[in-house]
Design a protein around this motif. Sequence first.
Motif, mmCIF file in Angstrom:
data_model
loop_
_atom_site.group_PDB
_atom_site.id
_atom_site.type_symbol
_atom_site.label_atom_id
_atom_site.label_comp_id
_atom_site.label_asym_id
_atom_site.label_seq_id
_atom_site.Cartn_x
_atom_site.Cartn_y
_atom_site.Cartn_z
ATOM 1 N N LYS A 145 0.824 -1.223 -0.189
ATOM 2 C CA LYS A 145 0.028 0.131 -0.046
ATOM 3 C C LYS A 145 0.701 1.182 -0.052
ATOM 4 C CE LYS A 145 -4.459 1.172 2.029
ATOM 5 N NZ LYS A 145 -5.008 1.511 0.722
ATOM 6 N N GLU A 177 -8.111 -4.913 -10.105
ATOM 7 C CA GLU A 177 -8.853 -4.420 -8.997
ATOM 8 C C GLU A 177 -9.622 -2.997 -9.418
ATOM 9 O OE1 GLU A 177 -6.453 -3.719 -5.596
ATOM 10 O OE2 GLU A 177 -4.792 -3.203 -6.640
ATOM 11 N N THR A 205 -11.186 -5.190 3.528
ATOM 12 C CA THR A 205 -12.762 -5.422 3.348
ATOM 13 C C THR A 205 -12.718 -6.840 2.411
ATOM 14 O OG1 THR A 205 -12.688 -3.098 2.951
ATOM 15 C CG2 THR A 205 -14.893 -4.458 2.504
HETATM 16 N N1 PMP Z 1 -7.235 -1.999 -3.597
HETATM 17 C C1 PMP Z 1 -6.653 -0.765 -3.941
HETATM 18 C C2 PMP Z 1 -5.892 -0.164 -4.998
HETATM 19 C C3 PMP Z 1 -7.269 0.361 -2.691
HETATM 20 O O1 PMP Z 1 -6.586 1.513 -2.918
HETATM 21 C C4 PMP Z 1 -7.857 0.036 -1.725
HETATM 22 C C5 PMP Z 1 -8.404 0.850 -0.744
HETATM 23 N N2 PMP Z 1 -7.400 1.520 -0.125
HETATM 24 C C6 PMP Z 1 -8.468 -1.464 -1.982
HETATM 25 C C7 PMP Z 1 -8.159 -2.252 -2.947
HETATM 26 C C8 PMP Z 1 -9.481 -1.831 -0.537
HETATM 27 O O2 PMP Z 1 -8.468 -2.066 0.575
HETATM 28 P P1 PMP Z 1 -9.257 -2.023 1.896
HETATM 29 O O3 PMP Z 1 -10.572 -3.026 1.864
HETATM 30 O O4 PMP Z 1 -8.311 -2.612 2.897
HETATM 31 O O5 PMP Z 1 -9.731 -0.684 2.265
#
Ligand code: PMP
Length: 282
Positions: A145, A177, A205
Amino acid sequence: MKDIAYYNGQTGPIDEMTVPMNDRACYFGDGVYDVSYVFNHIPMAIDEHIDRIYRSAAMIDIHPSMEKKELKHILFSLIDRVEGESLILYFQFSRGVAPRGHDYTNMTGVPSLWAYVKPAALVDAFQDYKGITVEDKRFFFCNIKTINLLPSVLANHQAHAAGAEEAILHRGDRVTEGSHSNISILKDGVLQTAPLDELILPGITRAHVIRICQRLSIPVREEPFTVKEMMEADEVFFTASGALCCRFYEIDGIPVGGRDMKTFCAIRDAYEAERRAECGLD
Ligand code: PMP
């Protein structure tokens, strides 16, 4: 306070916070971040978000000087100072402050902690959304991330400019995604979502949705699917901490899903119930 920003021990209103220009986040996007939503002053799945930021940091050789426990304490103390029932908690570690230079071998400083808390509402999971498909032009660090989000920013802007809410990224045929979410489909009663590799973020999530499906006896396949399979799926939805579970009704101007609302609603409602229980909202 209405909102709060934090930078290496200093706090203040977000609009008034300044940071050193030589923080490597500014020149290189040399850092990692995480986000949780906060209800009733309780951040959802906070330990999972904290574990992920330390994992992301380690994968790019950033080693925060503070322990997870201390980070959690700081984040809770920021949340406590902000008014409101529905907040966003953003936090990031950058490699630290040093004169600009690609190589960080001789850096002496420690990683910087940035954070803010401000009012924010979840995307409404009881509405339906439009998406567009966009070629995924990101690098191969999508499982980390990092704060390098330029392709995601541009794809998300493209979606909004087209009157849609989310860009669904694909590499060739394969759906990876969303620009800031994970994408899943339902087909013949089975939840299918991309496997965890370097092409997608391991969404928290997404992981909760998989666990909910297991609890509800909905079979799960963590296998890639194509754009065509997505367009022909019974339901298509995106998941993210700021949205939980939201279904698409149209992608690239073509109607999608709407053939297995029962299973989608079962997952979404179970998630909503989980959120309310975790944050003491019932
Ligand atoms: N993929 C990407 C590229 C994202 O930026 C996010 C949200 N930050 C997600 C998936 C979803 O991640 P999470 O469920 O942990 O918020």
